[in-house]
Enzyme design. Structure first.
Site, PDB file in Angstrom:
ATOM      1  N   LEU A 530       0.807  -1.215   0.000  1.00  0.00           N
ATOM      2  CA  LEU A 530       0.000   0.000   0.000  1.00  0.00           C
ATOM      3  C   LEU A 530       0.839   1.263   0.000  1.00  0.00           C
ATOM      4  O   LEU A 530       0.386   2.308  -0.444  1.00  0.00           O
ATOM      5  CB  LEU A 530      -0.917   0.021   1.236  1.00  0.00           C
ATOM      6  N   GLY A 531       2.049   1.199   0.562  1.00  0.00           N
ATOM      7  CA  GLY A 531       2.856   2.402   0.662  1.00  0.00           C
ATOM      8  C   GLY A 531       4.254   2.089   1.144  1.00  0.00           C
ATOM      9  O   GLY A 531       4.558   0.954   1.506  1.00  0.00           O
ATOM     10  N   PHE A 535      10.544   3.925   7.443  1.00  0.00           N
ATOM     11  CA  PHE A 535      10.554   2.759   8.329  1.00  0.00           C
ATOM     12  C   PHE A 535      10.520   1.453   7.558  1.00  0.00           C
ATOM     13  O   PHE A 535      10.954   0.409   8.036  1.00  0.00           O
ATOM     14  CB  PHE A 535       9.331   2.806   9.258  1.00  0.00           C
ATOM     15  N   ASP A 649       3.406  15.529  12.933  1.00  0.00           N
ATOM     16  CA  ASP A 649       3.459  15.272  11.481  1.00  0.00           C
ATOM     17  C   ASP A 649       2.052  15.211  10.891  1.00  0.00           C
ATOM     18  O   ASP A 649       1.710  14.303  10.138  1.00  0.00           O
ATOM     19  CB  ASP A 649       4.216  13.984  11.196  1.00  0.00           C
TER      20      ASP A 649
END
Length: 840
Positions: A530-531, A535, A649
């Protein structure tokens, strides 16, 4: 109460008083395909081309009562786009308009007072002429006994390119036939974007923003534009060809059959879209758009910089070059570009230094080649192209494109992009010493890889031996003990200040087995991804009971990811709120560390907000609910949770949307626990454009830092545009600065996304902009608390204070720059890190 009738209307009576209004549905009156002095068209009349392909008549754009004369496709059941507009800059205020032939033979649009709002404006010489709508969608004006063509709408297009239209540009005179975008979906007046052929060098198709390059297609390679590999093959089958007219004029034309109904539209947001009518499904189909990614923005990485969307950061200097401005480069500001480390041979001769060996070339594959390419007709092979470039001291690069020939560049190389497929080879000229150094580096890599491969083979043998032995003894640490140990180990580096007592011992349940998550994600198959962030990656999965999950998998090579992982375990495991993404558990097994979340089917807010095709699903009511939801999530973090959390963030990509488009704040890898007071740090992390001034400049953060980020987010939600889209503004304003400028000019309506512009909710939208400006004030003490913001949004506080001048009024990054997460030591050189989690 609404009443409607079908069939014949019987027993209608007109009263002198009383009664009610009756609205009778009327069809356009079609008057053939011709307009003459004696046969004008009056609102709501229309003419239709002979083959019933196109209509010309009066229309009103969405959310507008103004009337315009336009051309659109005929006999289409679905909503059809307007292809051409006559009086685009001078609308008619009522339905009294008329298009006719004037006394001087020109085609004109008149209002009810018979004022000329638009004219074909040509010198005809005859007082009689005729306008006809053709089956190509062209409105032509003819005069004289022989019917000479005096004017045509194809010479003055609006935002749409049609088959058989010709876009031309003359390098000598500067005259161009351009597409000109609408101002917005409800305003067809001339917008900020234009598009057409650039005749300098090898012809290319450009999009300009207020006259400055915004996107380009790459040079014409004989059969296609080399810089847009994703273009539909229909582009080339339609017969697009640039033609040199011999007088400095280049023309882009097509012979595609108009019955195919293929168009290219330049949107008000600067995107060129290809769309065609799907006769089978009865609807418009969109094949591609440009620009579509950040690297498509013109000059993203400056001179001698290359952009690759798969890299992080996306911009890198070419080999043999270094950033011209190191400080800007580290901050993600790349437009200053790169400079050569070692002078070329010709430059060394000019400077009187030692000449050395001849220059050579470094080959880059699958590239979008730089702008302003020159075509060299005489080299008939790639070797001749290379030799000719070496002989020419001004030549800094060449490309030999099969079927087309030799392209060469002099001066700075601008707008280079790396493709994953397509493109062409680009050869960069480098000094001999640079090429030798590069070969030495490659040899070292080969030797190193040989050593590593041997070590890996030995490790595998040792590992399987160890694993066989390990099955015969107990493990000394359970997964729970490993997690507890790693949490304690990371605590002192994760949190600023002393740890609260309730975070000292973190135990997260349930603990998922690695095998379960491997099965759920099809062994972390790329199709489930998905992304990607600093990390590691996020994968979609399904548990045995059918529950869908999102798995954040820590990359084994990511030091930043380990810290974020432990931080998120410590923080989010203590939080439960309907507007925060829910952590279901984790997995700690061997070297694998993973977090398991609830799956968000609609991904992140930016996937809707900045997509021209999907943003329509976010009407104002939905956007206002999202704003409120984000606020309530922040209030819980700041005031209502057992821990006081500062997110640090907050941005659209970190706002996930569930199946009902309810917002959930995500990505707590950078969050910090606060005792309620301002905290100082020597490591600044976050996203440029969303960080408050006191945090970015001095490392001081508090709840008011999140309020600043929320203010920027609120302005983005209302305007429907990214911060970066304003960096190319001719006034060099940030989004905040643009909003502040409009506020002071009393024109705040210009900030509102046309997709939500509605007089019925105008007051509420303007109130949100007012609140957004209060949130981004320069001093933290001037910004409202989140609890106060909620009261303002719900009008519990009626009178809002006047906002003071915001921070960062001038732009902070380069044209089209996306927000980049930064990490920096105060009063030291910045270190860039990435924490950009895509929508899950």
């Amino acid at each position: 109460m609404c009443m409607a009738w079908t069939g014949n209307l019987i027993d209608i009576q007109k009263f002198s008083e009383g009664g009610t209004d009756l609205n009778i549905r009327l069809a356009y009156t079609k008057l053939g395909d011709t307009i003459t002095t004696s046969q004008p068209i009056k609102d709501p009349e229309a003419i239709e081309s002979a083959g019933k392909m196109f209509q010309l008549g009066f229309f009103s754009p969405v959310n507008s009562t103004y009337r315009y004369v336009g051309i659109w496709y005929s006999n289409i059941s679905a909503s059809t786009p307007v292809l051409w507009v006559a009086n685009r800059n001078k609308p008619i205020n009522d339905s009294s308009g008329m298009m006719t032939i004037s006394e001087d033979g020109n085609l004109v649009v008149l209002n009810g007072q018979r004022e000329v709002l638009w004219s074909s404006n040509v010198s005809i010489g005859f007082n009689q002429s005729t306008a006809q709508l053709t089956d190509d969608g062209n409105l032509v004006l003819k005069a004289g006994p022989n019917g000479n063509l005096e004017w045509q709408s194809f010479q003055q297009p609006t935002d749409t390119y049609l088959p058989k239209m010709r876009l031309s540009a003359n390098a000598r005179t500067g005259n161009k036939t351009l597409l000109m975008s609408w101002r917005s979906s409800s305003d067809p007046s001339v917008g900020n974007f234009s598009a057409g052929v650039n005749p300098l060098g090898i012809p290319e198709f450009f999009i300009w923003y207020n006259g400055h390059p915004f996107w380009r297609s790459g040079p014409w390679g004989g059969q296609n534009f080399t810089g847009k590999p994703g273009m539909s093959t229909s582009v080339y089958l339609s017969g697009f060809t640039p033609q040199d007219e011999g007088d400095g004029t280049f023309t882009l034309s097509s012979i595609q059959d108009p019955a195919f109904r293929l168009t290219y539209v330049l949107t008000s947001h600067g995107k060129l879209t290809e769309q065609y009518w799907d006769y089978g499904k009865g609807g418009w189909k969109y094949d591609w758009e440009a620009p579509s990614i950040e690297c498509d923005i013109y000059g993203k990485c400056g001179s001698f910089g290359s952009c690759d969307e798969h890299n992080s950061p996306i911009c890198r200097c070419l080999k043999g070059f270094v950033p011209k401005n190191q400080d800007e480069w580290k901050k993600g500001i790349w437009t200053s570009g790169c400079v050569r480390m070692t002078s070329l041979q010709c430059d060394r001769i000019k400077n009187g230094s030692e000449v050395g060996k001849e220059d050579g070339f470094m080959k880059l594959e699958m590239m979008k080649v730089p702008t302003f390419a020159e075509y060299w007709s005489y080299p008939s092979s790639e070797q001749e192209c290379k030799d000719e470039c070496l002989r020419n001291c001004s030549c800094v690069g060449y490309s030999y494109y099969n079927g087309f020939g030799c392209m060469a560049w002099t001066g700075n190389l601008i707008d280079i992009q790396k493709f994953s497929e397509g493109g062409t080879d680009l050869n960069i000229r480098l000094a001999y010493t640079e090429l030798v150094a590069d070969n030495k580096r490659n040899m070292k890599v080969i030797i190193s890889m040989s050593v590593i491969v041997g070590a890996i083979a030995m490790f595998i043998c040792v590992f399987f031996s160890w694993k066989w032995m390990a099955t015969h003894r107990e493990r000394k640490l359970t997964s729970e003990e490993t997690l507890s140990f790693k949490t304690r180990e990371a605590q002192e580096t994760v949190f600023d200040g002393n740890l609260p007592e309730n975070v000292r011992e973190v135990k997260l349940e349930p603990l998922f087995k690695l095998q379960i998550l491997e099965t759920a994600t099809n062994n972390f198959d790329i199709s489930k991804k998905l992304g990607q962030g600093g990390f590691g990656a996020v994968y979609r999965g399904k548990l045995p009971d059918g529950q869908e999950i999102a798995v954040k998998r820590l990359s084994k090579t990511s030091g930043q990811g380990l810290e974020e992982f432990m931080n998120e375990v410590a923080v989010i495991s203590k939080l439960q709120h309907r507007n925060l993404v829910r952590l279901l558990g984790c997995c700690v097994e061997g070297e694998e560390m993973m977090l398991v979340y609830e799956y968000m089917p609609n991904k992140s807010l930016d996937a809707f907000l900045f997509d021209s095709l999907r943003k329509g699903q976010l009407d104002w009511e939905r956007r206002f609910d999202i704003i409120n939801g984000i606020c309530r999530g922040l209030l819980y973090l700041h005031r209502d949770s057992r821990l006081r959390i500062i997110h640090r963030d907050l941005k659209p990509s970190n706002i996930l949307l569930d199946h009902e488009l309810n917002p959930k704040i995500s990505d707590f890898g950078l969050a910090r626990i606060s005792g309620g007071n301002e905290v100082n740090t020597t490591r600044v992390v976050g996203t440029f454009g969303f960080m408050s001034p006191e945090y970015l400049m001095e490392g001081r953060f508090s709840e008011k830092s999140d309020v600043f980020s929320f203010g920027v987010l609120l302005l983005e939600i209302v305007s429907g545009r990214k911060n970066a889209h304003f960096y190319s503004n001719e006034h060099a304003l940030s989004l905040i600065g643009f909003a502040w400028k409009l506020w002071n000019e009393g024109d705040i309506a210009a900030l509102v996304d046309p997709a939500i512009s509605d007089p019925c909710v105008e007051v509420e939208i303007f109130r949100c902009i007012h609140i957004g400006l209060l949130c981004v004030q320069e001093l933290a003490k001037d910004r409202p608390a989140v609890s106060t913001i909620i009261s303002m949004l719900n009008s519990e506080i009626v009178d809002l204070p006047t906002p003071k001048k915001p921070a960062f009024v001038e732009r902070q990054t380069s044209l089209g720059t996306e927000a980049t997460t930064q990490s920096q030591k105060i009063n030291s050189i910045n270190n860039v890190t990435i924490s950009d989690l895509k929508g899950r």
